[in-house]
Write an enzyme that holds these catalytic residues in place. Sequence first.
Site, mmCIF file in Angstrom:
data_model
loop_
_atom_site.group_PDB
_atom_site.id
_atom_site.type_symbol
_atom_site.label_atom_id
_atom_site.label_comp_id
_atom_site.label_asym_id
_atom_site.label_seq_id
_atom_site.Cartn_x
_atom_site.Cartn_y
_atom_site.Cartn_z
ATOM 1 N N CYS A 78 0.836 -1.210 0.000
ATOM 2 C CA CYS A 78 0.000 0.000 0.000
ATOM 3 C C CYS A 78 0.873 1.264 0.000
ATOM 4 C CB CYS A 78 -0.914 -0.022 1.216
ATOM 5 S SG CYS A 78 -1.724 1.535 1.596
ATOM 6 N N CYS A 81 0.437 3.461 3.020
ATOM 7 C CA CYS A 81 1.048 2.880 4.230
ATOM 8 C C CYS A 81 2.549 3.160 4.265
ATOM 9 C CB CYS A 81 0.810 1.374 4.278
ATOM 10 S SG CYS A 81 -0.923 0.904 4.374
ATOM 11 N N ARG A 313 19.065 7.026 40.189
ATOM 12 C CA ARG A 313 18.165 5.899 40.446
ATOM 13 C C ARG A 313 18.515 4.699 39.590
ATOM 14 N NH1 ARG A 313 12.331 6.630 40.685
ATOM 15 N NH2 ARG A 313 12.407 5.660 42.730
ATOM 16 N N ASN A 388 19.726 6.124 52.977
ATOM 17 C CA ASN A 388 19.158 7.355 52.431
ATOM 18 C C ASN A 388 19.628 8.583 53.201
ATOM 19 O OD1 ASN A 388 17.792 6.093 50.386
ATOM 20 N ND2 ASN A 388 15.774 6.196 51.350
ATOM 21 N N LYS A 407 16.422 12.043 48.370
ATOM 22 C CA LYS A 407 16.486 11.016 49.412
ATOM 23 C C LYS A 407 15.675 11.474 50.620
ATOM 24 C CE LYS A 407 19.360 8.001 47.499
ATOM 25 N NZ LYS A 407 19.380 8.584 46.155
#
Length: 517
Positions: A78, A81, A313, A388, A407
Amino acid sequence: MSSLFKLLTTPLLLCTLISLSSALLINPAAGSRSLLRTINGGADQPDFSVDLNVTNFDEVLKDTPATYAIVEFFAHWCPACRNYKPQYEKVARLFNGANAVHPGSILMTRVDCANKINTKLCDNFSVSHYPSLYWGVPSNFGGGWNGKNEKSEIRPIPTEDARTADRLLKWINTQLGSSYSLEDEKYENDHLLHSNVSDAGQIARAIYDVEEATSFAFDIIVEHKMIKPDTRATLIKFMQLMVAHHPSRRCRRGSADILVNFNDLYPSNKWLTEKHESENSTQHGPLAKFDICGKEVPRGYWMFCRGSKNDTRGFSCGLWVLLHSLSVRVEDGESQMAFTTTCDFIHQFFICEECREHFYNMCSSVSTPFSNTRDFVLWLWTAHNEVNTRLKKTEESLNTGDPKFPKTLWPTKHLCPTCYNNLNQHEESSSIDWDRDEVFKFITSYYGNMLVSLYKEKDKAHIQMKVNAVSEEVLQSTNALVVPAGAALAIAVASCLFGALACFWRSRQKNRKPRRS
């Protein structure tokens, strides 16, 4: 196999391979979340959307961690497409692949309806024109779509709203209440990052990060050749702990597979170990053919543990979630073993020297053996808060912390108000009056049922999909034989009577004397 898969999924080769036998098409085993990684469609222009077909459609959409999915039905022949593909890929790069700007939000996929094996799949969605885009929760795609069913949770995206990348992204933003932009770059949109600090339900997304962290940890162990005669016993114990209590089924299976073969891979005899190392001097060594959490992992990105900056992290967060999730699952009689195994594992295999020494010092300060799960869970919680507190001071002085996730002592009042005996006490106080019973109850739920809730929801949806599929198949296969019960009984009686008459007639024929000529 992964390189072969990447080649087979490029649109150009799909066109040339249409006439080949189905044995050369994509293997059903490819239906995994490893498909979320970037699929290279060429050196200059990589494909970010995931190519699906009838063999992997349900499996990929069931297993994706994405909240929503878009499926584009197209035909490789197509022209429209082909012209639309670059527009679709501009949006897909935001959500798919290891370098996704907004990972875990939307899985963007494509299905080639010109491929004959996908004919029934495309019929199930009543695809009437190309390209057609459908939107919904990934696990709901297994039931197909019926344009007449107003209650269907899968719905088509209007053609006008999907014609260009700008329009499609605008439509997505309307559905999600988001403000994504085609110019978004990874980790440069702190205001778009959904903080999980205030939403307890976000921990469900961490199940994928636990898998990622497990795989990442074992990659480090293997690449740095850390499995030695004096460390192998600790690794074996930790894998035994994971086989019994890891929250991910994939990681439990992968750990068990390695354990079964561990003595062959890493013999206890020092001479044999050195011999194996010399024979397996490749980058990944003897474990090259094993995957601790299956071939679907790693995906290359973090969800719950994603920081607002590229270097914050991630793995450290995922490892903490893994340790907490293991602690809440051990039995009382296993608590001391789990404690010593965790301490030894971090001390011998965590490659950050300052961190592992600090952790081991906290372990060494414990003088009384743990006799129950509660004490072990609360010790790990206390240790995490101590870490922490220590890191908070360093990060503030050096400005190296994550501004989105500073933290803090945990859990916060917002997450667990009942954990505080005095709600007026400041969360940053170094001497919070904790209700330890409530803390234990919260942690057990948070890292227990809440962590795996997403798995459970997907399992229920997948089981229902299978039940519906089987019911439909049985109905179709027996449709010509469905008759009322009374008619069925009459047919059975008539059959018996006919059989009896036939036997009587045959016996008479045998007993008749032959006629003389």
